[in-house]
Motif scaffolding. Sequence first.
Motif: not given
Length: 525
Positions: A319-335, A23-33
């Motif tokens: 298109p999404p306003s932040h496509p990389d954020v959307l992709q990170i969340l989707a990957q975390a959701f599936v995982s 959770v912490s690392s994924t949230a940090a990756a989103i914040d970095d973006l």
Amino acid sequence: MACLVLSLTARGQQPATDVRVDVSSTAAAIDDLFMATWKTENVVAAAPASDAEFLRRLHLDLGGRIPAISDVRDFLADTDPEKRQQAVDRLLDSPAFVRHFTIVWRNALIPQANSEPQLRSLIPGFEAWLWQHLSTNRPYDQIVRDMITTELNPTNAAALASTTSPDAFFVARELKPENLATGTARAFLGVRLDCAQCHDHPFDKWKQSQFWNLAAFYSGFARPDTDDDNPAMAMTMVENTATRSIRIPGSDTLVPARFLNGDEPDWVGTNQTPRAALAEWLVNEQNPWFARMAVNRMWEQFFGRGLVDPVDDFSDNNPPSHPDVLQILAQAFVSSGYDLQHVIRIITATRVYQLSSAQSHPSQTEPQHFARSVLRGLTPEQFFDSLAEAVGFYQPYRSDNPFVIETDSPRARFLELFRDSSESGLEAETTILQALAMMNGEFIGTATSPDDSQTLRAITEFPGMTDDERLETVFLATVSRPPTDKEREKLTEYLKSGSPDSTPGSALSDIFWALLNSSEFLLNH
């Protein structure tokens, strides 16, 4: 990302350590973006939200109501650096979370029940079914699979008010293949196929044949002849599961059941019904829309707008306003095994979610930047339940079905009066009748009366409490924070001088009434 579903602890316990790390690392990756985007676009983010602002926002977002006075006091006094994430864990394990997200998902999946009075009888049975799934944190893909493949009740659909079933998803769409195709595409894929029903979509890639390909998965439904225009009262559910094609209205063209990606199910050697085949394709991790749509809806729930906005309009032209954020969340959701609570933990752990709503720079005005927490109107349910918490109103529920709201109850009257048809929480508006109900209505009048208010009586009768402490308690009960120094100075003087009518306790009552009618109480910020 490694699959996390096996590392989740049983409900009621703290999340496993590796889940917290993820959770912490994924949230940090989103914040970095976000920080990289803000730097590129010269956006200055708002300051972090105070503890009081964060707690109120979190309780409204997760529990559907403002925090209790004791919750605010305990949280503000807590010095643990992990207390915000601990507050998330407590709320996720509470009945308030399950009840609130039952309403959230009901609104998302059968929005017609809010706007069409004849369909409101469908709500209790559908909410009871959602409650069962959300209370055990059932994976989202399984919830959707169960909904799409449910064995529909063959009895009159009016009985759904007293059952526990997802049948309302079908009944609200009148069992019409075209309505079900539209509803399925919007709810689970974020695709608006509506305009392709009668002709090729004028602004998107969808063809008319693709619309009816999807509708063909529901082509086995038939309705008996009836003169009753009320679908919730007249519909009998009948399905021919051997039907796998549909004729496009107004033509001789017969199209087969086919997925939106162009693939056709392999019917040979399988006993799958059309709906079962559709469900398996919908929730497959290779589906390019399913996970992205789900996390986009979750993002909208916490920010008032999705990364794709409108939330159910994924298209090449939007298109999404932040496509990389959307992709990170989707990957975390599936995982995570499609764990909705895992996505919630990530979102609420981000710096982006924990920003203040106070604007400190002109660049924060555009909501798609997510550079501050945007002010949102409370939903009718959030509004009344927050009022009930603030004034100490006990809401009794029926024992036979707790999801049935008595039509003459204060809650039912408020929900009807404050019912909102806007598509976005950022667009909600207050009417004159709503304002009058808050200023002069019987419920608010009783709730702020020095003699009848549960909250005011508890405050005024508590032994040894000073005027300053009473003032602070009223603020904590309504806006979930202590008064500012300026507010404290002015209102303490008002308490000492007394209100114009000089009735004992009326000055505190006036302050209580004013806080309940303030924009700060009416908004989620």
